[in-house]
Write an enzyme that holds these catalytic residues in place. Structure first.
Site, PDB file in Angstrom:
ATOM      1  CG  HIS A 168       9.273  40.205  56.433  1.00 13.34           C
ATOM      2  ND1 HIS A 168       8.319  40.969  57.099  1.00 13.34           N
ATOM      3  CD2 HIS A 168       9.748  40.947  55.281  1.00 13.34           C
ATOM      4  CE1 HIS A 168       7.928  42.038  56.191  1.00 13.34           C
ATOM      5  NE2 HIS A 168       8.939  42.124  55.268  1.00 13.34           N
ATOM      6  CD  GLU A 269      11.485  42.807  58.165  1.00 17.32           C
ATOM      7  OE1 GLU A 269      10.481  43.389  57.970  1.00 17.32           O
ATOM      8  OE2 GLU A 269      11.886  42.465  57.055  1.00 17.32           O
TER       9      GLU A 269
HETATM   10  O1  TA6 Z   1      11.112  44.423  55.380  1.00 21.97           O
HETATM   11  C1  TA6 Z   1      10.606  45.568  55.235  1.00 21.97           C
HETATM   12  C2  TA6 Z   1      10.289  45.678  53.732  1.00 21.97           C
HETATM   13  O2  TA6 Z   1      11.562  45.423  52.764  1.00 21.97           O
HETATM   14  C3  TA6 Z   1       9.615  46.934  53.221  1.00 21.97           C
HETATM   15  O3  TA6 Z   1      10.264  47.580  52.434  1.00 21.97           O
HETATM   16  C4  TA6 Z   1       8.393  46.497  52.522  1.00 21.97           C
HETATM   17  O4  TA6 Z   1       8.406  46.613  51.308  1.00 21.97           O
HETATM   18  C5  TA6 Z   1       8.174  45.170  53.279  1.00 21.97           C
HETATM   19  O5  TA6 Z   1       9.578  44.480  53.275  1.00 21.97           O
HETATM   20  C6  TA6 Z   1       7.039  44.204  52.458  1.00 21.97           C
HETATM   21  O6  TA6 Z   1       7.709  43.633  51.673  1.00 21.97           O
HETATM   22  P1  TA6 Z   1       6.396  42.803  50.794  1.00 21.97           P
HETATM   23  O7  TA6 Z   1       7.373  42.387  49.368  1.00 21.97           O
HETATM   24  O8  TA6 Z   1       6.071  41.793  51.586  1.00 21.97           O
HETATM   25  O9  TA6 Z   1       5.533  43.741  50.347  1.00 21.97           O
END
Ligand code: TA6
Length: 304
Positions: A168, A269
């Site tokens: 991520h 990601e």
């Molecule tokens: O990867 C994108 C995502 O799924 C967004 O929807 C946002 O929620 C981000 O991940 C961050 O997620 P987190 O759980 O690290 O706050």
């Protein structure tokens, strides 16, 4: 069992340029070589900093990130496993699985013939509180002029299991408004903000909250930072790519993210999520890998 600083320092005392600290409250390694600098928190095997000689730092870290046990760290490269986003079969479980929240074991560090840092997380009573399968995760980090991560995911159990995973990665940019992502033209995507799959037309520009899962993506994508005049080439074997910028309102809703930080980051990601989730047979291992190469925008093949 948490690895303490003294034990780590003595176990890896021979490695030039390697130090450990816990100044932020979590154990972090720093490796400085003639080519680059790398920092990794043992919690989540979380790469929080990479800078190669002559380049800007690759990764964004939030000034408001929290460094607390079993709490996600905002920025860098969180490792998402075994589910992506909200858990579909248990919606009140933490988003993005538990791998990023647990302490991984540092198993190997070397600086020749190549520089490599290896961390491992194996299923335990703690992981089985959330997910009943036996697994081993091994992250191989190769910090050189570019940064490569190779993540092995192995089924140690007697039953096949489906999982999702993703690197991520939060890339540091000058201004998300003047960035674009190339390479996803024609790819089908699910927009987090709307239910139906849509086909990408041309580059991705950032003009509002952007949160999309792209499926069956090509091997190489590009993040162009026009204000900085730089490009990040992202090469990965991942079938899914998730592109995210929270923009103004979501940035305000995130406590561990500054209200004014959203222009300074773009997440691209590399993973295996939703339609691209993986079913792993007993004894099977899959590898999710990505390499990030920074270059001046003018020199690059995809300079739009
Ligand atoms: O990867 C994108 C995502 O799924 C967004 O929807 C946002 O929620 C981000 O991940 C961050 O997620 P987190 O759980 O690290 O706050």
């Amino acid at each position: 069992m948490r690895q303490n600083l003294q034990h780590l320092r003595s176990q890896f005392s021979e490695i030039p340029g390697l130090t450990f600290d816990d100044e932020k409250g979590l154990v972090r390694l720093t490796l400085v070589t003639p080519e680059c600098q790398l920092q990794v928190f043992l919690q989540g095997a979380h790469v929080s900093h990479f800078q190669s000689l002559g380049q800007e730092p690759l990764l964004f870290m939030s000034e408001k990130a929290r460094y607390e046990e079993e709490t996600p760290i905002r920025g860098g490269i969180p490792l998402i496993f075994p589910w992506f986003g909200p858990r579909r079969d248990r919606p009140n479980s933490g988003a993005h699985g538990f791998a990023r929240n647990l302490e991984w074991k540092l198993t190997q560090v070397q600086t020749s013939p190549e520089t490599m840092v290896v961390l491992e997380l194996t299923s335990s009573d703690r992981t089985k509180l959330e997910w009943g399968h036996d697994f081993r995760l091994r992250l191989y980090i190769y910090p050189e002029k570019s940064l490569t991560l190779s993540w092995e995911i192995e089924n140690l159990g007697e039953r096949a299991f489906p999982f999702e995973a993703a690197l991520h990665t939060y890339f540091r940019v000058s201004n998300a408004r003047h960035c674009c992502v190339l390479g996803l033209d024609g790819a089908r995507y699910l927009d987090h903000l709307g239910p139906e799959p849509i086909e990408q037309q041309g580059p991705i520009n950032f003009e509002a909250e952007t949160d999309r899962i792209y499926f069956n993506v090509p091997e190489t994508l590009y993040l162009n930072d026009k204000e900085a005049g730089t490009q990040i080439e992202i090469s990965s074997n991942a079938l899914s790519s998730i592109v995210w910028n929270p923009w103004v309102d979501k940035a305000r809703r995130m406590e561990d993210f500054g209200d004014e930080e959203w222009p300074s980051m773009v997440c691209i990601e590399s993973g295996a999520v939703r339609d691209n989730e993986i079913h792993l047979l007993p004894g099977e291992t899959v590898i999710l890998a990505a390499t990030y190469i920074q270059a001046p925008l003018a020199d690059s093949p995809a300079a739009h």
